[in-house]
Write an enzyme that holds these catalytic residues in place. Sequence first.
Site: not given
Length: 446
Positions: A95, A276, A92
């Site tokens: 991102k 997230s 993640s």
Amino acid sequence: MLAAGGAFAAGVLNGKPPQAPPAVAATPTPTPTPEARPAPIPLPVADRIRTCSVAELAADPRLANMQAQVMNASTGAVLFDRGGDTASRTASVLKVLTSAAALSVLGPDYRATTRVVAGAEPGSVVLVGGGDVTLSRTPSGTETVYPGAAHLDDLADQVEQAWEANPDNPPMTKLILDASYFGGDEWHPTWAPAERELGYMSPITALQVDGARDDPSSNTSYRSADPIGQAGEAFADALGGGLTIERGTAPADAALLGQVSSPSVADLIDKALIVSDNSVAEMLARLVAIQSGSGNTFDAIQAGVVAGLMPYGIDTTGITVIDGSGLSDSNAVAPAYLTRLFVKINAREGNLGLVFDSLPIAGGPRGSLSYSDRFTGDSAVADGSVFAKTGWIDTGYTLAGIVHAEDGTPLTFAMYALGDVSDDAKQALDAFAAGIYRCGDNLSNS
């Protein structure tokens, strides 16, 4: 000699002055040219000897195949590096790239709009998805996991008022669902199907409500396998029910009956980073691809996101972007790229201060670094000083961001624990971050 003497005497007798013999010019003595002396070779500037080591923390077996880089954000000096130039899966942490690209391509104030237009058939209306995964089926005034989300009942009220305002309209009998703004697969083939069932990811469609959650108030909730149908049924109910529901597309230049808009990109980035949220990250990536002109499918995300990163002036060679969320283990970004991007985030260049403000902070007050299993024990020394994005997929745990070190030095770092890893890799990552917090600019690469 006698002849010469006679001539001299004759000259005197004739009244002429005597002639001196011609002078012989002296040959000047050349001045010696000094030999050219070689210029002194400048002594090399001695590298600073740094003595604070995190080698033992980096060798923690819980990190499995570890890659990391740490940079002094003020000087650009790389203080620590282990495979920092190798592009690898990020989980993640990706991102952060999606968010930076969205700020560049869309801008912080962009909002996705859901519209309703008149259908081609009498009595029909078309619900046109604009890519807003935050649109909610809950009553207006209800707080969902998405602050500031638009609500279907507001949209239904607009449609009913516009419909009734035209006396030529027959009763409304059909609802057509247009989700064509996003194309291609709804689920990437590299994603595990369990991610939907466990509540971490929705299918990616241009029309859906509440991120396709069963429970709009819970970040982690089972997701519908048919987000478009779920949204259509919810909107038909908001219009009073009894409508036939079909899939289709809106006619060109159809009359607008109502529209609502998503939270801003700035707000969406906060949601994508702080907890997230995978669906929001995919929404942003797809909108970036569309706005940049690369397309509206998963395959367009690479070109769209990389184009969005180019204005930051960091070499994007070797970056592979499969999705916007980092859920695919086929994504690849080198730690060295992240340390440089975080230098700009720390400096709040352009709109990147919005990324900084949305990063989880060790010790809270919110986000994935405030959870009870993060920065515990000795690692708690760095509470309030580590601003970083967390990442986790089955094949790796990651952590990347900014450390305001104990000596006042701003550091940027990216660390990957890849391979056969388990949940306790998180504590090893935290310990490493706490270690560089203690070392600051005295961090050694050995």
